[in-house]
Design a protein around this motif. Structure first.
Motif, PDB file in Angstrom:
ATOM      1  N   CYS A 214      32.765  46.619  41.128  1.00 22.66           N
ATOM      2  CA  CYS A 214      33.393  45.808  42.439  1.00 22.66           C
ATOM      3  C   CYS A 214      32.593  46.372  43.501  1.00 22.66           C
ATOM      4  O   CYS A 214      32.269  47.620  43.673  1.00 22.66           O
ATOM      5  CB  CYS A 214      34.694  46.067  42.518  1.00 22.66           C
ATOM      6  SG  CYS A 214      35.327  45.384  44.228  1.00 22.66           S
ATOM      7  N   PHE A 222      34.181  44.183  37.299  1.00 20.61           N
ATOM      8  CA  PHE A 222      34.069  43.211  38.023  1.00 20.61           C
ATOM      9  C   PHE A 222      33.322  41.952  37.418  1.00 20.61           C
ATOM     10  O   PHE A 222      32.517  42.058  36.859  1.00 20.61           O
ATOM     11  CB  PHE A 222      33.210  43.637  39.269  1.00 20.61           C
ATOM     12  CG  PHE A 222      33.119  42.690  40.594  1.00 20.61           C
ATOM     13  CD1 PHE A 222      34.266  42.403  41.090  1.00 20.61           C
ATOM     14  CD2 PHE A 222      32.021  42.065  40.955  1.00 20.61           C
ATOM     15  CE1 PHE A 222      34.338  41.743  42.248  1.00 20.61           C
ATOM     16  CE2 PHE A 222      32.014  41.196  42.113  1.00 20.61           C
ATOM     17  CZ  PHE A 222      33.101  40.879  42.730  1.00 20.61           C
ATOM     18  N   TYR A 248      33.996  35.610  41.355  1.00 23.51           N
ATOM     19  CA  TYR A 248      34.116  37.005  40.840  1.00 23.51           C
ATOM     20  C   TYR A 248      35.399  37.568  41.613  1.00 23.51           C
ATOM     21  O   TYR A 248      35.585  37.148  42.806  1.00 23.51           O
ATOM     22  CB  TYR A 248      32.909  37.875  41.017  1.00 23.51           C
ATOM     23  CG  TYR A 248      31.852  37.603  40.223  1.00 23.51           C
ATOM     24  CD1 TYR A 248      31.487  38.225  39.041  1.00 23.51           C
ATOM     25  CD2 TYR A 248      30.840  36.551  40.478  1.00 23.51           C
ATOM     26  CE1 TYR A 248      30.327  37.799  38.248  1.00 23.51           C
ATOM     27  CE2 TYR A 248      29.878  36.075  39.720  1.00 23.51           C
ATOM     28  CZ  TYR A 248      29.621  36.984  38.576  1.00 23.51           C
ATOM     29  OH  TYR A 248      28.567  36.364  37.750  1.00 23.51           O
ATOM     30  N   CYS A 250      37.923  41.242  41.674  1.00 16.11           N
ATOM     31  CA  CYS A 250      38.386  42.828  41.275  1.00 16.11           C
ATOM     32  C   CYS A 250      39.595  42.767  40.913  1.00 16.11           C
ATOM     33  O   CYS A 250      40.497  42.254  41.565  1.00 16.11           O
ATOM     34  CB  CYS A 250      37.921  43.643  42.328  1.00 16.11           C
ATOM     35  SG  CYS A 250      38.619  45.255  41.965  1.00 16.11           S
ATOM     36  N   LYS A 252      41.469  45.401  40.659  1.00 18.82           N
ATOM     37  CA  LYS A 252      42.107  46.383  41.314  1.00 18.82           C
ATOM     38  C   LYS A 252      42.407  46.089  42.861  1.00 18.82           C
ATOM     39  O   LYS A 252      43.393  46.352  43.188  1.00 18.82           O
ATOM     40  CB  LYS A 252      41.185  47.603  41.178  1.00 18.82           C
ATOM     41  CG  LYS A 252      41.917  48.893  41.391  1.00 18.82           C
ATOM     42  CD  LYS A 252      42.737  49.394  40.368  1.00 18.82           C
ATOM     43  CE  LYS A 252      43.295  50.803  40.448  1.00 18.82           C
ATOM     44  NZ  LYS A 252      44.589  51.145  39.611  1.00 18.82           N
TER      45      LYS A 252
END
Length: 278
Positions: A214, A222, A248, A250, A252
Motif C-alpha cells: 500500500c 495492495f 486498488y 488497502c 488495512k
C-alpha cells in the motif's frame, strides 16, 4: 513484516514440497510442519466428507484451526476444486486458491489460479480393459487413482493406487462386493504431480501480491478491489464493456488508488463496440 517468522502450511498432502522453497526464498520465513491438524476434516476430494461453504470460507477455517492447534500466527492454506471449465466447453479445470493469514497483524492475502492443466476425470468402469484405458488417460502410475463402489454414498473406497498389482487386486475386490466400479483421479497433491504444478504457480502469484505494498501504510496485499468498464470506442467514442480502470484498495487503511488503462490502451477496437458493431 514476514522476515524471520515461522509460517505453517496447513496441509497433510505434501504441498510444502513445492511451496516451502518459494516461501522461504521470497518471504524469508521459516516454514514449519503441521503436526496437529487433519485438514481432511473440512472435506475430501473422494467424497467421504463434503466441503461445507465456499473455498474462501474453507480456507479461513483451515487457517484458524491450524493457528489454534499449532500455536503459529502466520498460516498459509490452499484449496483446490475441479470440474468443467467455466468458459471452455468440454474442458476440465483446476481452480486453486491460496490464502496467507497473518493473525498477528490482522492481514489476509488471497490469490487464485484457474488452470486447464489438470487430469481430473471420473468414469464408471465396465471391464478391466476400460480400467486400463482410464489409467492411461490420467497418467497412471505417476498419478494415483481411486476406486469407489459408487459416485456418492459409497460403501467401499480405495485411494492412492499407484501400481498395477494393487490396481488389479482392488478391481477384483470391487467386482466381488459391488454392482459398480467407479474410477477417479486421485486429486490429493502428493499423488498428483500435475496439480502440484498449479499449486506452485499459485504460490508464485501469492508472492507477487505480497510484494504489492500500500502506498500509504506499506501493508502488503495492495490489490484491485474493483474493475470499471467503459473504455471508449476508437471510432465513435462511446463507452464499451472493456476495462477502463482499476480501483486498488488497502485492506488495512482503506487507502484507494485509481489506475486508468490497465491494459495499456486508451480506446477499444470498434468490433467490441455495441454501437459500431451491434
Amino acid at each position: 513484516m514476514f522476515k524471520g517468522r515461522k509460517l505453517l502450511i496447513a496441509t497433510i498432502h505434501g504441498k510444502e514440497k513445492v511451496m516451502q522453497p518459494i516461501l522461504e526464498s521470497k518471504l524469508k520465513v521459516k516454514v514449519v510442519k503441521n503436526k496437529f491438524f487433519n485438514t481432511d476434516e473440512l472435506g475430501t476430494f473422494s467424497g467421504e466428507i463434503e466441503r461445507e461453504g465456499s473455498a474462501i470460507e474453507t480456507l479461513r477455517k483451515k487457517c484458524f484451526i491450524a493457528m489454534k492447534k499449532n500455536q503459529v500466527d502466520l498460516i498459509l492454506a490452499s484449496e483446490g476444486s475441479f470440474g468443467a471449465h467455466p468458459f471452455y466447453f468440454f474442458t476440465s479445470a483446476n481452480e486453486e486458491f491460496v490464502m496467507l493469514k497473518d493473525f498477528k497483524n490482522d492481514i489476509e492475502i488471497v490469490v487464485k489460479v484457474l488452470s486447464t492443466k489438470t487430469n481430473f476425470l471420473t468414469e464408471e468402469i465396465i471391464d478391466f480393459h476400460s480400467l486400463l484405458n482410464f489409467a492411461e488417460k490420467i497418467k497412471f502410475p505417476s498419478h494415483a487413482l481411486i476406486l469407489k463402489s459408487d459416485y456418492k454414498n459409497f460403501k467401499h473406497c480405495c485411494k492412492g493406487i499407484t501400481n498395477q498389482k494393487t490396481l488389479i487386486e482392488k478391481y477384483e475386490f470391487f467386482q466381488s462386493v459391488s454392482e459398480k466400479v467407479i474410477a477417479e483421479t486421485d486429486m490429493r497433491a502428493m499423488f498428483n504431480p500435475t496439480r502440484m504444478q498449479v499449486i506452485e504457480e499459485v504460490t508464485k502469484k501469492l508472492i507477487e501480491k505480497c510484494k504489492s505494498l500500500c502506498p500509504n501504510c506499506k501493508i502488503p496485499g495492495f490489490d484491485v478491489k474493483e474493475v470499471i468498464s467503459g473504455l471508449p470506442c476508437k471510432w465513435c467514442g462511446n463507452p464499451t464493456e472493456s476495462t477502463l480502470k482499476y480501483i486498488y484498495e488497502c485492506q488495512k487503511c482503506n487507502f484507494k488508488l485509481e489506475k486508468k488503462y490497465p491494459h495499456k490502451k486508451e480506446n477499444e477496437d470498434p468490433m467490441y463496440c455495441n454501437n459500431c458493431n451491434p
